[in-house]
Enzyme design. Structure first.
Site, PDB file in Angstrom:
ATOM      1  N   ASP A   1      55.436  35.679  38.845  1.00 57.35           N
ATOM      2  CA  ASP A   1      56.541  36.641  38.858  1.00 57.35           C
ATOM      3  C   ASP A   1      57.409  36.550  40.107  1.00 57.35           C
ATOM      4  OD1 ASP A   1      55.965  37.930  36.386  1.00 57.35           O
ATOM      5  OD2 ASP A   1      54.198  38.780  37.330  1.00 57.35           O
TER       6      ASP A   1
ATOM      7  N   HIS B   1      46.705  37.413  42.673  1.00 59.07           N
ATOM      8  CA  HIS B   1      46.330  37.197  41.281  1.00 59.07           C
ATOM      9  C   HIS B   1      44.821  37.337  41.152  1.00 59.07           C
ATOM     10  CE1 HIS B   1      46.037  35.326  37.343  1.00 59.07           C
ATOM     11  NE2 HIS B   1      47.330  35.563  37.227  1.00 59.07           N
TER      12      HIS B   1
HETATM   13  N1  CMC Z   1      50.201  42.799  48.582  1.00 58.07           N
HETATM   14  C1  CMC Z   1      49.346  43.201  49.543  1.00 58.07           C
HETATM   15  N2  CMC Z   1      48.002  43.194  49.412  1.00 58.07           N
HETATM   16  C2  CMC Z   1      47.508  42.764  48.262  1.00 58.07           C
HETATM   17  C3  CMC Z   1      48.336  42.324  47.190  1.00 58.07           C
HETATM   18  C4  CMC Z   1      49.731  42.351  47.391  1.00 58.07           C
HETATM   19  N3  CMC Z   1      50.549  41.947  46.417  1.00 58.07           N
HETATM   20  N4  CMC Z   1      47.557  41.957  46.144  1.00 58.07           N
HETATM   21  C5  CMC Z   1      46.290  42.163  46.527  1.00 58.07           C
HETATM   22  N5  CMC Z   1      46.244  42.644  47.811  1.00 58.07           N
HETATM   23  C6  CMC Z   1      45.039  42.942  48.605  1.00 58.07           C
HETATM   24  C7  CMC Z   1      44.396  44.237  48.134  1.00 58.07           C
HETATM   25  O1  CMC Z   1      44.894  45.349  48.842  1.00 58.07           O
HETATM   26  C8  CMC Z   1      42.941  43.949  48.434  1.00 58.07           C
HETATM   27  O2  CMC Z   1      42.745  44.096  49.817  1.00 58.07           O
HETATM   28  P1  CMC Z   1      41.327  44.685  50.390  1.00 58.07           P
HETATM   29  O3  CMC Z   1      40.309  43.650  50.010  1.00 58.07           O
HETATM   30  O4  CMC Z   1      41.552  44.828  51.851  1.00 58.07           O
HETATM   31  O5  CMC Z   1      41.120  46.005  49.695  1.00 58.07           O
HETATM   32  C9  CMC Z   1      42.791  42.461  48.108  1.00 58.07           C
HETATM   33  O6  CMC Z   1      44.080  41.905  48.330  1.00 58.07           O
HETATM   34  C10 CMC Z   1      42.332  42.168  46.679  1.00 58.07           C
HETATM   35  O7  CMC Z   1      43.229  42.828  45.793  1.00 58.07           O
HETATM   36  P2  CMC Z   1      42.828  43.484  44.401  1.00 58.07           P
HETATM   37  O8  CMC Z   1      43.777  44.581  44.112  1.00 58.07           O
HETATM   38  O9  CMC Z   1      41.365  43.813  44.416  1.00 58.07           O
HETATM   39  O10 CMC Z   1      43.044  42.260  43.431  1.00 58.07           O
HETATM   40  P3  CMC Z   1      43.095  42.335  41.855  1.00 58.07           P
HETATM   41  O11 CMC Z   1      42.572  41.055  41.378  1.00 58.07           O
HETATM   42  O12 CMC Z   1      42.437  43.582  41.357  1.00 58.07           O
HETATM   43  O13 CMC Z   1      44.652  42.501  41.543  1.00 58.07           O
HETATM   44  C11 CMC Z   1      46.945  41.904  41.266  1.00 58.07           C
HETATM   45  C12 CMC Z   1      45.480  41.423  41.240  1.00 58.07           C
HETATM   46  C13 CMC Z   1      47.826  40.811  40.730  1.00 58.07           C
HETATM   47  C14 CMC Z   1      47.073  43.147  40.357  1.00 58.07           C
HETATM   48  C15 CMC Z   1      47.323  42.279  42.725  1.00 58.07           C
HETATM   49  O14 CMC Z   1      47.272  41.113  43.526  1.00 58.07           O
HETATM   50  C16 CMC Z   1      48.709  42.915  42.820  1.00 58.07           C
HETATM   51  O15 CMC Z   1      48.830  44.134  42.704  1.00 58.07           O
HETATM   52  N6  CMC Z   1      49.789  42.106  43.018  1.00 58.07           N
HETATM   53  C17 CMC Z   1      51.149  42.626  43.007  1.00 58.07           C
HETATM   54  C18 CMC Z   1      51.650  42.797  41.574  1.00 58.07           C
HETATM   55  C19 CMC Z   1      51.926  41.467  40.912  1.00 58.07           C
HETATM   56  O16 CMC Z   1      52.569  40.596  41.486  1.00 58.07           O
HETATM   57  N7  CMC Z   1      51.469  41.331  39.661  1.00 58.07           N
HETATM   58  C20 CMC Z   1      51.704  40.111  38.855  1.00 58.07           C
HETATM   59  C21 CMC Z   1      50.436  39.375  38.587  1.00 58.07           C
HETATM   60  S1  CMC Z   1      50.662  37.691  37.987  1.00 58.07           S
HETATM   61  C22 CMC Z   1      51.340  37.788  36.398  1.00 58.07           C
HETATM   62  C23 CMC Z   1      50.605  38.666  35.447  1.00 58.07           C
HETATM   63  O17 CMC Z   1      49.425  38.495  35.192  1.00 58.07           O
HETATM   64  O18 CMC Z   1      51.255  39.543  34.919  1.00 58.07           O
END
Ligand code: CMC
Length: 428
Positions: free
Chosen positions: A364, A307
């Site tokens: 989720d 998140h």
């Molecule tokens: N599985 C594996 N690695 C992950 C995941 C995951 N679900 N989420 C983040 N990471 C890693 C990412 O690869 C990155 O690693 P590195 O620093 O080595 O490059 C690090 O963690 C930070 O991730 P980010 O993509 O920069 O984080 P963000 O804040 O931009 O994205 C997120 C947040 C929710 C989009 C992301 O965690 C994600 O894609 N999660 C899976 C989809 C999901 O469950 N979404 C629902 C979010 S909660 C409800 C809502 O708001 O809708």
């Protein structure tokens, strides 16, 4: 502590005001940065950028705290109905018995859809995605109620528009499902509660009215309360950006639905179930999937993990995990996906990759299992999220007007070609 931030740039010093919110969150007000320095800030994904001041929802991602209008999510989840929560989010206070009655009556009054809208549903292909239908139909509904096309930002006009939207979204969602499965539309029943009415419109059959068990009604209520608002996420920011051009409420939330649809946001709830199904079907060990999620050259992510704001447990996922257990137990059901989900959570909690990045289950992760238990089909999960999020979107749209928010218009740093002259085609 200084009440100014000092920026040293090109040999000059510039001062910027600091502001502290009611929960001690601090910001540097850079409203005049460009005018004074000629510079802009760059913050892709807006991880450090506040877009507004808001009185609606407080999230402390480090401590795993979520409050609507000051009320902890744990208390609302246990004690409040979705309609009460919606009123709280829209108007800032819990309703008195009289106010709740009036509000519920207004929702009841606005539940039916205009008869001619039926034809629009019938003209759609049966495999049309429910989120596309929802977004389109929100704008369509507004055409049948031209008074909501005016921008009502307060008073009776706003009250009516908000109630109309909050009520009709549920009928649109249920009709999208009925259309997809080729079954006749069910009209709302004014004797039912908000949640029962939705379930009735989804599942009643000719001569067989669906009366949900109290367990199912309570589970749906909980789901909606937990999704009712979450401050400046992607879809709510979209609603604010669209609303900032003074677009009407219906078109603003219709854009919010589109933003919510993506798998990184509201589409994650169905993606989690697809992922768990795939794990189950494949028979491969969970460690394979964890390895894939960690691999730099693999785009696979564990859906329902991570998140932008929570760097600790998402309090909604803790509530849902407990609720899923109770609901399955009370309905005397078992779900093999729940065992996989639990094991996946356990394994990731011990894994350095997830620990270092503070990746915990988000809202989720367990919500799909709850929706499965109450019989909601998979492609409707993001639609359920949208119904739940409606009070938050409406309240944010309302607040941007109350705060006279300027039109949203970010800047960019141009990295394309410098000026060049047009060449006739034969010279290219
Ligand atoms: N599985 C594996 N690695 C992950 C995941 C995951 N679900 N989420 C983040 N990471 C890693 C990412 O690869 C990155 O690693 P590195 O620093 O080595 O490059 C690090 O963690 C930070 O991730 P980010 O993509 O920069 O984080 P963000 O804040 O931009 O994205 C997120 C947040 C929710 C989009 C992301 O965690 C994600 O894609 N999660 C899976 C989809 C999901 O469950 N979404 C629902 C979010 S909660 C409800 C809502 O708001 O809708």
């Amino acid at each position: 502590m200084s009440d100014k931030a000092i920026l040293s740039l090109d040999g000059k010093k510039f001062e910027f005001d600091l502001f502290t919110g009611s929960e001690n969150e601090r910001c540097i007000d850079i409203t005049h940065l460009r005018k004074e320095t000629g510079y802009i800030t760059m913050d892709q994904g807006f991880g450090n950028t506040g877009s507004c001041f808001s009185d609606i929802t407080f999230v402390d991602g480090a401590k795993g705290i979520l409050r609507y209008r000051g009320y902890p999510i744990e208390e609302l989840a246990e004690k409040a109905t979705f309609v009460e929560t919606a009123y709280l989010i829209l108007y800032g206070e819990l309703p008195s018995a009289d106010k709740l009655r009036n509000f519920s009556n207004s929702l009841r009054e606005h539940a039916p859809l205009h008869t001619n809208l039926k034809h629009h549903f019938e003209g759609l292909p049966s495999d049309a995605p429910p989120m596309a239908i929802l977004s389109a139909m929100l704008n369509m509904v507004s055409c049948f109620h031209p008074e909501v096309l005016d921008v009502h930002t307060k008073g009776a006009g706003f009250d009516r528009t908000a109630a109309l939207l909050l009520s009709k979204v549920r009928t649109i969602a249920a009709w999208a499902y009925r259309m997809a499965v080729g079954k006749p539309f069910n009209h709302p029943n004014p004797n039912f509660s908000y949640c029962s009415n939705f379930l009735h419109m989804m599942f009643s059959e000719p001569y067989q009215e669906y009366i949900p068990s109290p367990v199912v009604e309570k589970a749906l209520n909980l789901f909606l309360v937990l999704h009712a608002d979450h401050e400046q996420n992607c879809s709510t920011s979209t609603v604010r950006v669209v609303g900032s051009s003074r677009a009407n409420l219906f078109s603003s939330v219709s854009a919010g639905v589109c933003a919510l649809w993506g798998p990184l946001h509201g589409g994650a709830n169905s993606a989690v179930i697809q992922m768990l199904e795939e794990i189950k079907e494949s028979g491969r060990p969970l460690t394979d999937y964890i390895k894939m999620a960690k691999a730099k050259n693999n785009t696979f992510r564990l859906m329902g993990f991570g998140h932008r704001v929570y760097k600790n447990f998402d309090p909604r996922s803790l509530i849902l995990k407990k609720a899923v257990d109770e609901v399955l137990h009370e309905l005397n059901m078992e779900d093999p996906l729940l065992d996989i989900a639990r094991e996946l959570e356990e394994k990731t909690l011990q894994d350095d990759y997830f620990k270092e990045r503070n990746l915990y289950p988000n809202v989720d992760f367990y919500s799909g299992i709850l929706l499965r238990a109450i019989g909601i089909p998979l492609n409707m999960y993001p639609v359920m999220f949208a119904i739940g999020r409606m009070p938050g979107w409406i309240a944010n749209w309302h607040e941007l007007h109350a705060h006279k928010q300027r039109i949203s218009r970010p800047r960019q740093i141009y990295t394309g070609s410098n000026t060049r002259s047009y060449k006739p085609i034969e010279e290219r």
